[in-house]
Write an enzyme that holds these catalytic residues in place. Structure first.
Site, PDB file in Angstrom:
ATOM      1  N   GLY A   1      -3.064  -0.653 -10.514  1.00 21.25           N
ATOM      2  CA  GLY A   1      -2.936   0.561  -9.707  1.00 21.25           C
ATOM      3  C   GLY A   1      -1.479   0.889  -9.432  1.00 21.25           C
ATOM      4  O   GLY A   1      -1.143   1.497  -8.423  1.00 21.25           O
ATOM      5  N   ALA A   2      -0.600   0.504 -10.364  1.00 18.56           N
ATOM      6  CA  ALA A   2       0.851   0.625 -10.144  1.00 18.56           C
ATOM      7  C   ALA A   2       1.343   2.065 -10.086  1.00 18.56           C
ATOM      8  O   ALA A   2       2.433   2.318  -9.571  1.00 18.56           O
ATOM      9  CB  ALA A   2       1.614  -0.131 -11.233  1.00 18.56           C
ATOM     10  N   THR A   3       0.564   3.014 -10.608  1.00 16.38           N
ATOM     11  CA  THR A   3       1.031   4.405 -10.586  1.00 16.38           C
ATOM     12  C   THR A   3       0.604   5.144  -9.320  1.00 16.38           C
ATOM     13  O   THR A   3       1.016   6.278  -9.089  1.00 16.38           O
ATOM     14  CB  THR A   3       0.522   5.182 -11.818  1.00 16.38           C
ATOM     15  OG1 THR A   3      -0.907   5.101 -11.852  1.00 16.38           O
ATOM     16  CG2 THR A   3       1.103   4.614 -13.095  1.00 16.38           C
ATOM     17  N   GLY A   4      -0.231   4.508  -8.497  1.00 16.67           N
ATOM     18  CA  GLY A   4      -0.588   5.109  -7.212  1.00 16.67           C
ATOM     19  C   GLY A   4       0.554   4.954  -6.223  1.00 16.67           C
ATOM     20  O   GLY A   4       1.531   4.247  -6.478  1.00 16.67           O
ATOM     21  N   ARG A   5       0.431   5.603  -5.093  1.00 19.97           N
ATOM     22  CA  ARG A   5       1.506   5.580  -4.089  1.00 19.97           C
ATOM     23  C   ARG A   5       1.816   4.161  -3.616  1.00 19.97           C
ATOM     24  O   ARG A   5       2.946   3.687  -3.707  1.00 19.97           O
ATOM     25  CB  ARG A   5       1.094   6.470  -2.908  1.00 19.97           C
ATOM     26  CG  ARG A   5       2.157   6.658  -1.858  1.00 19.97           C
ATOM     27  CD  ARG A   5       1.592   7.488  -0.720  1.00 19.97           C
ATOM     28  NE  ARG A   5       2.532   7.605   0.363  1.00 19.97           N
ATOM     29  CZ  ARG A   5       3.142   8.731   0.707  1.00 19.97           C
ATOM     30  NH1 ARG A   5       2.925   9.833   0.022  1.00 19.97           N
ATOM     31  NH2 ARG A   5       3.969   8.757   1.739  1.00 19.97           N
ATOM     32  N   LEU A   6       0.796   3.447  -3.125  1.00 14.07           N
ATOM     33  CA  LEU A   6       1.014   2.078  -2.653  1.00 14.07           C
ATOM     34  C   LEU A   6       1.371   1.163  -3.812  1.00 14.07           C
ATOM     35  O   LEU A   6       2.276   0.325  -3.707  1.00 14.07           O
ATOM     36  CB  LEU A   6      -0.231   1.557  -1.935  1.00 14.07           C
ATOM     37  CG  LEU A   6      -0.152   0.113  -1.432  1.00 14.07           C
ATOM     38  CD1 LEU A   6       0.929  -0.046  -0.361  1.00 14.07           C
ATOM     39  CD2 LEU A   6      -1.500  -0.351  -0.891  1.00 14.07           C
TER      40      LEU A   6
ATOM     41  N   ARG B   1      -3.646   2.389 -18.096  1.00 18.24           N
ATOM     42  CA  ARG B   1      -4.665   2.895 -19.021  1.00 18.24           C
ATOM     43  C   ARG B   1      -4.041   3.522 -20.258  1.00 18.24           C
ATOM     44  O   ARG B   1      -4.553   3.391 -21.355  1.00 18.24           O
ATOM     45  CB  ARG B   1      -5.513   3.965 -18.327  1.00 18.24           C
ATOM     46  CG  ARG B   1      -6.543   3.405 -17.375  1.00 18.24           C
ATOM     47  CD  ARG B   1      -7.349   4.533 -16.776  1.00 18.24           C
ATOM     48  NE  ARG B   1      -8.404   4.014 -15.932  1.00 18.24           N
ATOM     49  CZ  ARG B   1      -9.587   3.596 -16.370  1.00 18.24           C
ATOM     50  NH1 ARG B   1      -9.856   3.620 -17.659  1.00 18.24           N
ATOM     51  NH2 ARG B   1     -10.497   3.145 -15.531  1.00 18.24           N
TER      52      ARG B   1
ATOM     53  N   LYS C   1     -15.804  -3.339   0.485  1.00 18.76           N
ATOM     54  CA  LYS C   1     -14.645  -4.236   0.544  1.00 18.76           C
ATOM     55  C   LYS C   1     -15.082  -5.648   0.933  1.00 18.76           C
ATOM     56  O   LYS C   1     -14.569  -6.636   0.390  1.00 18.76           O
ATOM     57  CB  LYS C   1     -13.608  -3.688   1.534  1.00 18.76           C
ATOM     58  CG  LYS C   1     -13.000  -2.364   1.090  1.00 18.76           C
ATOM     59  CD  LYS C   1     -11.890  -1.894   2.016  1.00 18.76           C
ATOM     60  CE  LYS C   1     -11.259  -0.622   1.476  1.00 18.76           C
ATOM     61  NZ  LYS C   1     -10.078  -0.193   2.227  1.00 18.76           N
TER      62      LYS C   1
ATOM     63  N   ARG D   1     -14.677  -9.318  -1.005  1.00 13.95           N
ATOM     64  CA  ARG D   1     -14.215 -10.524  -0.288  1.00 13.95           C
ATOM     65  C   ARG D   1     -15.158 -11.695  -0.522  1.00 13.95           C
ATOM     66  O   ARG D   1     -14.728 -12.802  -0.849  1.00 13.95           O
ATOM     67  CB  ARG D   1     -14.172 -10.257   1.217  1.00 13.95           C
ATOM     68  CG  ARG D   1     -12.931  -9.635   1.738  1.00 13.95           C
ATOM     69  CD  ARG D   1     -12.937  -9.677   3.248  1.00 13.95           C
ATOM     70  NE  ARG D   1     -11.681  -9.164   3.765  1.00 13.95           N
ATOM     71  CZ  ARG D   1     -11.183  -9.467   4.935  1.00 13.95           C
ATOM     72  NH1 ARG D   1     -11.840 -10.278   5.742  1.00 13.95           N
ATOM     73  NH2 ARG D   1     -10.022  -8.963   5.338  1.00 13.95           N
TER      74      ARG D   1
END
EC number: 1.23.1.-
Length: 306
Positions: free
Chosen positions: A14-19, A39, A131, A135
């Protein structure tokens, strides 16, 4: 001695998202060999920027077991920063991590309230139970983990001073939910990323939940209104909405439009960020562990809205 100082290799999903982008940059800046699962190998400006910073781009996806296994084999730590609506897409990743047997730590996509502590399961359309499911899967597989619980990102609720439907803070009238005294926690997402990367090689956070509850960022609605009134040098006309009034509005409003009010109910009525003691439930406090991490306060965030 050199081996002891060696930084863990990190895979960000998810490296291209904001966080995810913040996480990737802090990882590189902290000296971790950093990989990003992407991707599409076509270099967007964002991907080129990450590549230029030293991030190794790996083609793959959460649905492709082969690419996941190959990516996981290259690293010691996996950090997921995918959007909440896709949280169950981490199931295959959990299985791949289990099969690899070499991952020292997995940080799943949470970054909110502790899903096992929230009290809105009948209202949230499984937002938190999904979530929790991840966990429980991680723990049943015996995978080393750290969970990051940061309350709410500042960009959620705060830009409107917790006024559903508004895009900016009120200047005349404000609705206060409940008695206005229940406290919530707000953290800027760039600061969440900074604290998260600090945990990677820290044995104190292994198999623990890291809570971010920075002093100055734990505020009730009355606190927020008072802060804002001080900044605009004007008293707002307060209207108090009861728990039952908020519940009625949540039930009358279709999903997902009602989720903003569900979060308000969770944090400012039920107190889901603050009704329990961090240490007594086995958690650790991020601002105590990492006093060197500078963070934006709620007051500073409100200054940006003036």
């Amino acid at each position: 001695m050199e081996e002891e100082k060696k930084k863990s290799r990190v895979l960000i999903i998810g490296a291209t998202g904001r966080l995810g982008n913040y996480l990737t940059r802090f990882s590189i800046e902290s000296g971790h060999p950093t990989f990003a699962l992407i991707r599409n190998t076509t270099l967007s400006d964002k991907l080129k920027s990450l590549s230029d910073a030293g991030v190794t781009l790996l083609k793959g996806s959460l649905e492709d077991e082969g690419s996941l296994a190959e990516a996981v084999s290259k690293v010691d730590v996996v950090i997921s920063a995918i959007p909440s609506k896709h949280v169950l897409d981490q199931k295959l990743l959990v299985r791949v991590i289990k099969q690899a047997g070499s991952i020292k730590r997995f940080i799943p996509a949470e970054y909110g309230a502790n899903p096992d502590k929230t009290q809105v399961s009948d209202l949230d359309h499984d937002f938190y139970s999904k979530k929790s499911e991840i966990r429980h899967m991680i723990e049943s597989e015996g995978i080393p983990y750290t969970y990051i619980c940061c309350g709410l990102f500042m960009r959620v609720l705060l830009p409107s001073l917790v006024q559903p439907g508004l895009q900016s803070p009120p200047t005349d009238k404000v609705t206060v939910f409940g008695d206005g005294n229940v406290k919530a926690v707000f953290v800027n997402d760039v600061d969440v990323a900074a604290f998260t990367i600090k945990t990677i090689d820290d044995p104190r956070t292994l198999n623990k939940t890291l809570y971010l509850s920075p002093p100055g960022n734990i505020c009730s609605m009355n606190d927020l209104v008072e802060l804002w009134e001080g900044k605009i040098e004007k008293k707002l006309e307060k209207t108090f909405a009861t728990e039952n009034q908020l519940l009625k509005k949540i039930k009358e409003t279709p999903y997902p439009d009602n989720m903003e009010m569900v979060f308000i109910y969770s944090v400012f009525i039920k107190g889901d960020h603050t009704y329990f003691d961090i240490e007594s439930c086995g958690g650790v406090n991020g601002t105590e562990l990492y006093p060197d991490v500078k963070y934006m306060t709620v007051s500073e965030f409100l200054d940006t809205l003036l």
